[in-house]
Design a protein around this motif. Structure first.
Motif, short mmCIF file in Angstrom:
data_model
loop_
_atom_site.label_atom_id
_atom_site.label_comp_id
_atom_site.label_asym_id
_atom_site.label_seq_id
_atom_site.Cartn_x
_atom_site.Cartn_y
_atom_site.Cartn_z
N PHE A 1 -2.47 4.12 -4.79
CA PHE A 1 -2.99 3.06 -5.67
C PHE A 1 -3.01 1.75 -4.90
O PHE A 1 -2.02 1.04 -4.85
CB PHE A 1 -2.12 2.94 -6.92
N PRO A 2 -4.14 1.41 -4.26
CA PRO A 2 -4.20 0.21 -3.41
C PRO A 2 -4.36 -1.08 -4.21
O PRO A 2 -4.71 -1.05 -5.40
CB PRO A 2 -5.44 0.46 -2.55
N GLY B 1 7.74 -5.84 -9.98
CA GLY B 1 8.62 -4.83 -10.56
C GLY B 1 8.76 -3.68 -9.58
O GLY B 1 7.91 -3.47 -8.72
N ILE B 2 9.81 -2.91 -9.72
CA ILE B 2 10.10 -1.90 -8.70
C ILE B 2 9.51 -0.53 -9.02
O ILE B 2 9.46 0.33 -8.14
CB ILE B 2 11.62 -1.78 -8.46
N LYS B 3 9.06 -0.31 -10.27
CA LYS B 3 8.53 1.03 -10.59
C LYS B 3 7.04 1.12 -10.37
O LYS B 3 6.57 1.99 -9.64
CB LYS B 3 8.84 1.40 -12.04
N ARG B 4 6.29 0.20 -10.96
CA ARG B 4 4.85 0.42 -11.07
C ARG B 4 4.09 -0.26 -9.93
O ARG B 4 3.58 0.39 -9.04
CB ARG B 4 4.37 -0.10 -12.43
N ASN C 1 0.81 -1.22 0.00
CA ASN C 1 0.00 0.00 0.00
C ASN C 1 0.84 1.27 0.00
O ASN C 1 0.36 2.35 0.33
CB ASN C 1 -0.98 -0.03 1.18
N ARG C 2 2.10 1.14 -0.42
CA ARG C 2 2.94 2.31 -0.69
C ARG C 2 2.88 2.70 -2.16
O ARG C 2 3.47 3.69 -2.56
CB ARG C 2 4.40 2.03 -0.32
N ARG C 3 2.22 1.89 -2.97
CA ARG C 3 2.21 2.17 -4.41
C ARG C 3 1.50 3.49 -4.70
O ARG C 3 0.42 3.76 -4.18
CB ARG C 3 1.52 1.04 -5.16
N THR C 4 2.12 4.27 -5.55
CA THR C 4 1.49 5.49 -6.04
C THR C 4 1.65 5.56 -7.56
O THR C 4 2.58 4.99 -8.11
CB THR C 4 2.12 6.76 -5.43
#
Length: 729
Positions: free
Chosen positions: A60-61, A331-334, A51-54
């Protein structure tokens, strides 16, 4: 709630200590460690990470159900002490302590345990994070030998007598070498190290920084002062960083101080290039980053006579390390999420590079979550089946039965969910809420009963057969074995087409479709479901047939090339590896991508999902050469759990020489092979070196036996270095 980097700043001085958290299960010490209900720390940590994705500074959950730790946990262990012992106690949560069932007053940080046989127990309540304890004395220490439960089922009758808790299910405590009382689970953070950009270019008031290769971490602005804003645009490519409107990730901060200060961004990001754009009135002295990583040590290796293959292996290793974090992520970006299909491939790569069991366990537990099961893992049918396969492979490579015994109930409930969703024909078919993924492929049909899904279920039932027996449930083992046999029979009755000499893709409206795809056919090869005649037919009619739709993702190239290697096509696969992964290197890749299509040009390679820079340029499934080179060129694989027995079957595949190591639970298997000599050495188990030679081979030790014409075998014993002279075919 603390922000990501507020935690990071507090822990910066402790990262060296926490890097020891990544010791493998075989390296665990007898030190005291934080313990918790098994799976709960992993679930909680996964919730935080995913839940750190942005995307463009918006939260972006995840798409699927998330679970929480149990908030009340009972811990206990029995001790037989020769002398009284002082014990220090640290707890995350509100707690009570009992000795032999008698509660101690208050919340003591130190107690004295009397000599003799005694039971020490703690009950911990924590709604904010994971209930956890750290107990440290001369002999009394918290570790995974403690027993825990989330419901002790204790009751008291009218006389005041307590129940015997006979209905309670106790499990061994979860742990992960968090062995400092002052650093509890809630404060866990990955280690970081300082890194500088390799170059930068001024463009008016803006500056483009190049960190030299794909990387991951926190940008730091030094000497920041003035009044205004700073925008930071991240890019895996230069084009992405320069595209303010379309880059996938960015940061925007306010500045309101004339006193120079250093500012670290709250969230880690993936990038190679960073465009820093201050508004008028804002000054920045310099820009750097804190590289965030999991401190996993390489135990496996591979080098050979081909420089390009060596570069492919090195970049695959770097890709694997970037995507191996708290868990094996995609993946580390998206996304930076834990996807079961991606993770399954990472497990296999891990066994040939770092052999880190804790990361496999954490990832499996985070993916599974808790009961009740309401959907497939990641909502994807095939990803549920990869989860079962992941546990079976983990047992084969580690020999660890404890994990299976502890979590078999979660395996059982998930399998029963799958079986409950079969159609009237006893086959898996997409229902409402099911995502049938298979692969990113244009026009790939998901209708009807897809053969690929039935194949994965059959293999999952085989995994359940083994795991149920390990868990002591022979009735379940027999049931799953029968279901697996029945399903395999159905698969070949329904999908095998003698004219096409292949399994067809699907069964729709009661009949075979005409379409033949690679997926089910290549899996059936390395699952060993075909007879030898069928294997040869499929190799010709599918795997080496350009008329069958080609695969463009490294995800499925992994399995396509594995199936060819299993058929002895290492020469062909080596050329494919050089063309496919070498093709990415020729385009400047410093890590391997989510998808590579050689027909695309320029910035077309950066687009995906309808977005200009939607493609991940560092994706876990791009690192598969690690696995292929270790298993099918060095030729090492376990043939009994935990490498108690194993096989070494080297295949040069057109190379002049190769050498490397494959990690096992207790050491490494070393292999060198040229066209004239083979050298092997292992530290455990009993191995079978199988090789081909056009002349009679000789060995400095052991006895070589002939298996067939030009085919030989040598039994490998521990701690003996074997040197074999032979002549490669």
């Amino acid at each position: 709630m603390q922000t990501r980097f507020s935690v990071f700043k507090k822990l910066l001085v402790f990262v060296v200590i926490f890097s020891s958290s990544f010791l493998s299960a075989q390296e665990k010490t007898k030190e005291a460690t934080w313990i918790w209900y098994p799976g709960d720390f992993e679930i909680n940590l996964a919730n935080q990470m995913q839940n750190r994705r942005t995307e463009r500074d918006s939260f972006f959950p995840v798409f699927w159900k998330t679970d929480s730790p149990y908030n009340l946990v009972d811990f206990h262990k029995f001790f037989d002490l020769q002398a009284p012992e002082d014990v220090t106690i640290a707890v995350e949560g509100t707690y009570n302590i009992k000795i032999d069932g008698k509660a101690l007053q208050g919340f003591p940080k130190k107690i004295s345990m009397p000599a003799g046989k005694h039971k020490l127990s703690l009950k911990v309540y924590n709604q904010a994070s994971v209930p956890a304890i750290f107990i440290d004395g001369k002999t009394i220490k918290s570790d995974n030998s403690w027993l825990v439960t989330y419901e002790d089922k204790e009751w008291i009758d009218e006389t005041g007598k307590a129940s015997d808790q006979s209905g309670t299910t106790w499990l061994q405590a979860g742990s992960w070498n968090l062995n400092q009382a002052s650093l509890p689970p809630s404060k866990f953070a990955l280690p970081v190290k300082k890194m500088e950009a390799v170059s930068h270019v001024k463009m008016g008031t803006e500056t483009l920084y190049d960190f030299g290769k794909e990387t991951f971490g926190f940008i730091q602005l030094n000497g920041l002062q003035g009044k205004g804003t700073v925008a930071i645009y991240y890019g895996e490519s230069k084009e992405e960083a320069l595209s303010k409107e379309h880059c996938e990730t960015l940061d925007q901060i306010e500045v309101a101080s004339n006193t120079p200060q250093d500012r670290i961004m709250e969230l880690s990001k993936a990038f190679r290039y960073v465009l820093v754009a201050p508004s008028n009135g804002v000054e920045i002295a310099s820009v750097m980053m804190w590289f965030e990583y999991a401190d996993l040590k390489d135990k496996g290796s591979f080098t050979c006579s081909d420089a390009e293959i060596n570069e492919i292996y090195d970049v695959a290793k770097y890709t694997f390390h970037l995507t191996s974090r708290e868990f094996f992520i995609d993946g580390i970006k998206r996304d930076r999420w834990i996807w079961s299909g991606d993770a399954y491939q990472s497990y296999l790569m891990n066994y040939y590079l770092t052999n880190d069991s804790p990361t496999v366990e954490r990832t499996l537990l985070a993916l599974r979550g808790k009961d009740p099961v309401t959907a497939h893992i990641n909502t994807i049918m095939d990803y549920t089946f990869y989860w079962f396969l992941g546990i079976y492979d983990y047992y084969q490579y580690s020999g660890d039965k404890t994990f299976i015994k502890q979590f078999y109930p979660r395996m059982q409930s998930l399998m029963e969910y799958c079986l409950s969703r079969r159609n009237e024909n006893g086959m898996m078919q997409g229902l409402s809420g099911d995502w049938i993924f298979i692969d990113w492929a244009e026009g790939l049909s998901k209708k009807g009963e897809v053969s690929f899904e039935q194949l994965l279920l059959a293999r999952s039932l085989e995994a359940m057969t083994v795991c149920a027996a390990i868990a002591g449930n022979e009735q379940d083992s027999a049931k799953y074995k029968d279901l697996g046999i029945q399903l395999k029979t159905k698969i070949f009755d329904k999908y095998w087409n003698p004219e096409k000499q292949a399994l067809v893709h699907s069964y729709v409206d009661g009949k075979q479709t005409e379409n033949v795809t690679r997926y089910a056919n290549m899996f059936a090869i390395f699952f060993d479901y075909f007879n030898e005649e069928q294997k040869q037919q499929v190799k010709k009619s599918v795997l080496l047939n350009d008329k069958v739709q080609k695969i463009v993702t490294p995800y499925m190239r992994f399995y396509e090339l594995e199936s060819l290697c299993a058929m002895g096509e290492q020469d062909y696969v080596l050329k494919e590896m050089k063309e496919y992964w070498g093709g990415m290197l020729k385009l400047g890749a410093t890590s391997f991508w989510e998808e590579y299509n050689p027909t695309k040009k320029g910035t077309e390679h950066l687009a995906m999902y309808g977005r200009e820079f939607g493609k991940s340029l560092c994706h876990a499934w791009g690192a598969s050469p690690i696995y292929l080179l270790g298993k099918y060129y060095l030729g090492v694989k376990p043939t009994a759990p935990g490498y108690s027995e194993y096989e070494i079957k080297p295949s040069l595949g057109g190379l002049q020489w190769m050498q490397g190591k494959v990690p096992t639970p207790n050491g490494e298997i070393e292999v060198y092979c040229s066209t004239k000599e083979i050298k092997v050495k292992a530290v455990e188990g009993e191995g079978k070196l199988i090789f081909e030679s056009s002349a009679k081979p000789k060995s400095n030790s052991g006895t070589i036996t002939a298996l067939a014409k030009n085919k030989y075998q040598l039994i490998v014993k521990p701690n003996v270095e074997y040197k074999i002279s032979y002549k490669a075919l």
